[in-house]
Design a protein around this motif. Structure first.
Motif, PDB file in Angstrom:
ATOM      1  N   MET A  37       0.810  -1.226   0.000  1.00 30.26           N
ATOM      2  CA  MET A  37       0.000   0.000   0.000  1.00 30.26           C
ATOM      3  C   MET A  37       0.839   1.271   0.000  1.00 30.26           C
ATOM      4  SD  MET A  37      -1.772  -2.604   1.261  1.00 30.26           S
ATOM      5  CE  MET A  37      -2.280  -2.789   2.962  1.00 30.26           C
ATOM      6  N   PHE A 306      -6.105  -0.254  -2.226  1.00 28.44           N
ATOM      7  CA  PHE A 306      -5.781  -1.651  -2.517  1.00 28.44           C
ATOM      8  C   PHE A 306      -7.079  -2.421  -2.720  1.00 28.44           C
ATOM      9  CE2 PHE A 306      -6.184  -1.220   2.080  1.00 28.44           C
ATOM     10  CZ  PHE A 306      -7.094  -2.214   2.379  1.00 28.44           C
ATOM     11  N   THR A 347      -2.050  -3.595  -4.222  1.00 30.68           N
ATOM     12  CA  THR A 347      -2.063  -2.143  -4.050  1.00 30.68           C
ATOM     13  C   THR A 347      -2.320  -1.475  -5.393  1.00 30.68           C
ATOM     14  OG1 THR A 347      -0.376  -2.420  -2.348  1.00 30.68           O
ATOM     15  CG2 THR A 347      -0.713  -0.185  -3.174  1.00 30.68           C
TER      16      THR A 347
END
Ligand code: PLP
Length: 365
Positions: A37, A306, A347
């Motif tokens: 992320m 994500f 992500t």
């Protein structure tokens, strides 16, 4: 290892620590990194050259032979308006919000005390409960990973938790629980409720404004997912009475000089972070469209940066490996089993990275 060292370890190290695995961070060299992320846009590389030079100049002038400002006053003064912290509320800074979670739990770790959170959620809540010697209770999420309010309220009544952690939106599912459901938890909890807004830049909604209304509410933010994971800066906002207690457990100088100066600089030029977050939100919509059209994949909508998706037929590890061989690193959540069986998490990256991921995923499937 010699057997005597092993024996001494077994005598000295707590069994629950011996049973843990250190937080796994896989090598990512040469891979398109879509597992953690992070913001895919470089900082300061994506800035105009004049700003890159200004940032370098500030780093050059930093006096790293001296300790940092222990209260990070200049940085806090920039953070308060940038985040929208209500006037009567205080802020406490952590070396990432991970450190704030640790500080909170250490302060609450009386014998028998309990921390409660939905399951699955951010793994550090439970890991840190183990470090701190707290009892940890996970309450299974409901259909489509929404909060099962009835189960939460029953668990809260039964366990009387010292703290409830709500990642909002949740990691690893991306689900943003309905605000009224969160309020019901805050209202029912006998202890603290920490609303963890790590993905605020992508969800664009907050409980910060509700701090004055709830005595037991704390709100947590971080610069990590927004674009500055390397700085390690987390922010806890809440009543000064609570934060004064937590501040006693904060190690002095926990925010380094270069992080303080860089975060101040980033907030001064926050428009770049805002633009990047807007790009990521646009890409999120495109990626969701593409993912949900792929046959054999179940994908959930996400308010974060994500997506969680499930590949059928016990193929999660194969798909994860296949993506890696194609140069794309995502997170395999299948080993967590239960509700996450068969699941991977990706992500949202740049348009090019997302296209590479989708192409690789189509091939692997
Ligand atoms: C990533 C994440 C964090 C950790 O953030 P740091 O500030 O980098 O320590 C906290 N909470 C949630 C829900 C996260 O996903």
């Amino acid at each position: 290892m010699s057997s005597s060292v092993r024996e001494t370890i077994e005598q000295l190290i707590r069994p629950e620590i011996r049973a843990l695995e250190a937080y796994p961070v896989p090598p990512a060299a040469g891979l398109i990194k879509l597992d953690a992320m992070e913001n895919p846009y470089d900082w300061p590389g994506a800035l105009p050259e004049a700003l890159q030079a200004e940032w370098s100049e500030r780093m050059r002038r930093a006096r790293v032979n001296r300790y940092p400002d222990p209260q990070a006053q200049a940085l806090k003064a920039r953070l308060r308006p940038a985040l929208g912290v209500p006037a009567d509320m205080e802020v406490l800074l952590g070396n990432g919000s991970d450190e704030l979670i640790q500080i909170i739990q250490l302060a609450l770790a009386r014998p028998g005390a309990c921390v409660l959170a939905p399951a699955p959620t951010f793994v550090m809540y439970e890991m840190i409960a183990t470090f701190a010697g707290l009892r940890y209770v996970g309450v299974a999420l409901g259909a489509d990973f929404t909060l099962d309010l009835e189960a939460m309220l029953a668990a809260i009544a039964r366990e009387q938790p010292a703290a409830v952690f709500l990642a909002w939106p949740n990691n690893p599912t991306g689900v943003l629980y309905a605000p009224d459901v969160v309020r019901a938890v805050i209202g029912a909890a006998p202890g603290l409720v920490i609303v963890d807004e790590a993905y605020h830049a992508f969800a664009q909604t907050s409980f910060l404004g509700e701090l004055p209304r709830h005595e037991n509410l704390l709100v947590m933010r971080t610069l990590s997912k927004q674009g500055l994971a390397g700085l390690r800066l987390g922010v806890l906002a809440g009543r000064p009475e609570w934060l004064a207690e937590f501040d006693k457990l904060r190690l002095p100088y926990n925010i380094g000089t270069l992080s303080q100066l860089s975060a101040e600089f980033a907030l001064e030029h926050g428009v770049f972070l805002d633009e990047q977050a807007a790009n990521i939100r646009t890409e999120r919509a495109r990626l969701y469209g593409a993912l949900s059209e792929l046959p054999g994949i179940e994908c959930w909508p996400s308010a974060a940066n994500f997506f969680l998706f499930r590949v059928g037929g016990g193929r999660a590890a194969t798909v994860h490996q296949g993506l890696m061989r194609a140069g794309v690193l995502v997170k395999n959540l299948d080993p967590a089993a239960g509700a996450l069986a068969g699941c991977l998490r990706v992500t949202v990256g740049t348009p090019e990275e997302n296209a590479a991921f989708l192409a690789a995923l189509r091939r692997v499937l």
